[in-house]
Design a protein around this motif. Structure first.
Motif, mmCIF file in Angstrom:
data_model
loop_
_atom_site.group_PDB
_atom_site.id
_atom_site.type_symbol
_atom_site.label_atom_id
_atom_site.label_comp_id
_atom_site.label_asym_id
_atom_site.label_seq_id
_atom_site.Cartn_x
_atom_site.Cartn_y
_atom_site.Cartn_z
ATOM 1 N N UNK A 51 103.441 8.036 4.712
ATOM 2 C CA UNK A 51 102.829 7.285 3.584
ATOM 3 C C UNK A 51 102.640 5.885 4.007
ATOM 4 N N UNK A 52 103.104 5.296 5.131
ATOM 5 C CA UNK A 52 102.897 4.023 5.366
ATOM 6 C C UNK A 52 101.559 3.978 6.547
ATOM 7 N N UNK A 53 101.277 5.142 6.865
ATOM 8 C CA UNK A 53 100.160 5.152 7.791
ATOM 9 C C UNK A 53 98.538 4.989 7.054
ATOM 10 N N UNK A 54 98.120 3.890 7.232
ATOM 11 C CA UNK A 54 96.793 3.523 6.504
ATOM 12 C C UNK A 54 95.847 4.479 6.859
ATOM 13 N N UNK A 55 95.850 5.135 7.828
ATOM 14 C CA UNK A 55 94.924 6.088 8.650
ATOM 15 C C UNK A 55 95.073 7.415 8.190
ATOM 16 N N UNK A 56 96.167 7.896 7.462
ATOM 17 C CA UNK A 56 96.428 9.345 7.286
ATOM 18 C C UNK A 56 95.415 9.948 6.463
ATOM 19 N N UNK A 57 95.010 9.168 5.457
ATOM 20 C CA UNK A 57 94.152 9.946 4.360
ATOM 21 C C UNK A 57 92.862 10.171 5.014
ATOM 22 N N UNK A 58 92.191 9.334 5.896
ATOM 23 C CA UNK A 58 91.090 9.394 6.542
ATOM 24 C C UNK A 58 90.983 10.609 7.484
ATOM 25 N N UNK A 59 92.381 10.630 8.186
ATOM 26 C CA UNK A 59 92.348 11.645 8.996
ATOM 27 C C UNK A 59 92.432 12.927 8.413
ATOM 28 N N UNK A 60 93.145 13.386 7.437
ATOM 29 C CA UNK A 60 93.166 14.631 6.675
ATOM 30 C C UNK A 60 92.078 14.973 5.891
ATOM 31 N N UNK A 61 91.107 13.825 5.629
ATOM 32 C CA UNK A 61 89.903 14.111 4.968
ATOM 33 C C UNK A 61 88.627 14.295 5.939
ATOM 34 N N UNK A 62 89.061 13.802 7.202
ATOM 35 C CA UNK A 62 87.911 14.463 8.354
ATOM 36 C C UNK A 62 87.110 13.270 8.585
ATOM 37 N N UNK A 63 87.025 12.165 7.903
ATOM 38 C CA UNK A 63 86.277 10.956 8.267
ATOM 39 C C UNK A 63 87.003 10.057 9.458
ATOM 40 N N UNK A 64 87.880 10.517 10.248
ATOM 41 C CA UNK A 64 88.559 9.735 11.118
ATOM 42 C C UNK A 64 89.214 10.788 11.987
ATOM 43 N N UNK A 65 89.090 10.733 13.230
ATOM 44 C CA UNK A 65 89.707 11.848 14.209
ATOM 45 C C UNK A 65 90.952 11.053 15.123
ATOM 46 N N UNK A 149 100.542 17.581 4.925
ATOM 47 C CA UNK A 149 100.227 16.751 3.937
ATOM 48 C C UNK A 149 99.142 17.438 3.224
ATOM 49 N N UNK A 150 99.111 17.128 1.790
ATOM 50 C CA UNK A 150 97.966 17.510 0.909
ATOM 51 C C UNK A 150 97.395 16.423 0.353
ATOM 52 N N UNK A 151 96.167 16.518 0.304
ATOM 53 C CA UNK A 151 95.009 15.673 -0.364
ATOM 54 C C UNK A 151 94.458 16.264 -1.707
ATOM 55 N N UNK A 152 94.003 15.688 -2.668
ATOM 56 C CA UNK A 152 93.100 15.778 -3.800
ATOM 57 C C UNK A 152 91.829 15.097 -3.662
ATOM 58 N N UNK A 153 91.068 15.292 -4.534
ATOM 59 C CA UNK A 153 89.842 14.749 -4.446
ATOM 60 C C UNK A 153 89.049 14.875 -6.037
ATOM 61 N N UNK A 154 87.838 14.210 -5.920
ATOM 62 C CA UNK A 154 86.889 14.507 -7.172
ATOM 63 C C UNK A 154 85.770 15.411 -7.170
ATOM 64 N N UNK A 155 85.882 16.064 -5.663
ATOM 65 C CA UNK A 155 84.586 17.188 -5.308
ATOM 66 C C UNK A 155 84.982 18.045 -6.286
ATOM 67 N N UNK A 156 83.835 18.648 -6.900
ATOM 68 C CA UNK A 156 83.698 19.725 -7.675
ATOM 69 C C UNK A 156 83.665 21.133 -6.867
#
Length: 479
Positions: A51-65, A149-156
């Motif tokens: 949770x301290x890794x600022x890039x975790x979300x973008x990696x799981x979401x696929x915007x960063x590799x 990790x598990x992420x959520x979103x506002x994507x329908x």
């Protein structure tokens, strides 16, 4: 080490490009982190807080590799409910690469070449279930893929109604399936079949490399591993729900958590998947289904491993391995250190009594783990007491011939009979809260599921008998 500093390799991409399709993840809109498993992260050598890794979300979401990542989807076929489908593949899973012996994969990350009529997405409810169950099965000591990790979103996402999209970052030492081999057998690509077998030996069975008859030896290990895993399912009351050959891992671990369930009341014929109208994947039929799937694999491997020899291996190892593993666990679950000829009859009598008594499978064994000869504490949780009373009298006689004292017996039983099982009504409660953006229960369940044999103060409500209206319900494949 931080998660975002990992360096991946992609050995699967060294195979011919018929094995995969390179594809970029399709990010979710307005993503947010729901939960992380620090325990799973340790498999990758990650020792800093996720949770301290600022890039975790973008990696799981696929915007960063991650460095070295070359995303791809894998091609495979499979027998689905007994019928062969020649082309399936990762329709909503995208592989990122490998590190520390673990293959990272995003589930729900968008369309791939193999999505067919699907949208490549996963919804919040199914993602919560897969995330928690991956970690729960590990906590129970059952071979499984993991979830980091598990992420959520506002994507329908359109299912029976509009739901919100989510992504699970999951890990496994291999994502090769029985169906991966079936794809190349069905297409007549026997050279590719052998190429895949060589890859699997390198990845999952390196000790077999160069061994005489290594493809038959590989098959034997697959048989043994699968038998052991299914025996563990049966001992804990787990119903996978979709044992298609494309959902069977080549190294025997549990993967692809769809309409799974743990038994509430013991019910041998229980079917957790409402699509399974014929009960093909019922709880009691899981060992037979695993055997059938292994027969399909033997035929699939026949161009490189003699079919008659594979059949002999299956006959020689599956039933014996399954029975040995299952009985070994059941002896511990019942607190028996000595083995007697009539013990199997006692075990079978117990299962018949549990079914007739309509009693919670998990709670029964946890109560039995503190059994002191007084029947009341166990009978009180049974709907019909007489069948269980008769069995307890037989159990009392059997215990009288044991050498373990009561304290030692209880200690052994408490180590194999979990207090916390993620039953479907509990998971549903967490899902309903999550729909309201309250993810506290998801994280509470993660904590108890990773240590299911321990006492967790403040969570006794998770161990109560399942409400009658929620017992042994069926679930949809929709996700």
């Amino acid at each position: 080490m931080k998660f975002s500093t990992l360096k991946l390799t992609t050995p699967y991409l060294e195979l011919d490009d018929i094995f995969y399709d390179k594809v970029e993840p399709t990010p979710l809109t307005s993503p947010f982190i729901i939960s992380v498993s620090q325990d799973a992260a340790r498999l990758l050598g990650v020792d800093e807080e996720l949770l301290d890794d600022e890039k975790l979300l973008s990696i799981v979401n696929g915007t960063e590799l991650l460095e070295g990542s070359l995303p791809f989807a894998m091609c495979y076929a499979g027998h689905q409910f007994g019928y062969f489908v020649p082309r399936l593949g990762d329709g909503r899973a995208i592989n990122l690469g490998k590190v520390n012996g673990q293959n990272l994969q995003l589930k729900g990350s968008g369309l791939t070449l193999y999505s067919r009529q699907g949208d490549g997405r996963a919804v919040l409810r199914s993602s919560i279930r897969e995330y928690l169950m991956s970690e729960a099965m590990h906590g129970l000591g059952i071979e499984t893929s993991r979830a980091l990790a598990l992420i959520g979103s506002e994507t329908d996402v359109a299912r029976e109604s509009l739901e919100k999209g989510a992504i699970v970052l999951r890990l496994s030492p291999t994502w090769v399936r029985f169906g991966t081999f079936e794809y190349f057998n069905a297409s007549g690509e026997y050279g590719k079949l052998q190429e895949l077998a060589d890859y699997v030996i390198d990845e999952s069975f390196p000790h077999l490399k160069g061994v005489e008859g290594m493809y038959l030896e590989m098959y034997k290990e697959i048989v043994v591993n699968t038998a052991k895993t299914v025996a563990k399912w049966q001992s804990i009351g787990f119903n996978h729900g979709v044992m298609n050959t494309d959902n069977m891992s080549i190294d025997g671990r549990t993967i692809d958590y769809g309409p799974f369930a743990f038994l509430d009341d013991y019910e041998a014929d229980y079917v957790c998947n409402h699509t399974d109208r014929e009960g093909r994947y019922s709880f009691k039929r899981q060992p037979g289904t695993a055997h059938w799937n292994l027969e399909r694999l033997a035929k699939t491997l026949s161009p490189i491993a003699d079919y008659a020899s594979s059949e002999l291996i299956l006959d020689a190892y599956f039933a014996e391995t399954y029975e040995d593993e299952y009985l070994s666990i059941m002896y511990k679950k019942m607190g028996l250190s000595l083995k007697e000829d009539k013990d199997i009859l006692l075990f079978k009598h117990m299962l018949r009594a549990l079914e007739a008594a309509r009693i919670d499978f998990t709670l029964f064994f946890r109560k039995l783990s503190r059994y002191d000869g007084k029947h009341k504490s166990i009978l009180d949780i049974a709907t019909f007491q007489e069948p269980l009373r008769e069995w307890l009298e037989l159990y009392d006689k059997r215990l009288s011939r044991e050498i373990l004292d009561e304290d030692k017996r209880h200690e052994m039983m408490l180590g194999v009979n979990p207090k916390y099982i993620l039953k479907n009504h509990i998971l549903q409660e967490a899902i309903e809260l999550a729909k309201k953006h309250d993810f506290s229960m998801v994280n509470d369940l993660l904590r108890v599921a990773q240590n299911p044999f321990d006492e967790h103060e403040g969570f006794e409500h998770l161990c109560k008998v399942t409400p009658m209206s929620a017992k042994n319900t069926k679930l949809s494949c929709s996700s």
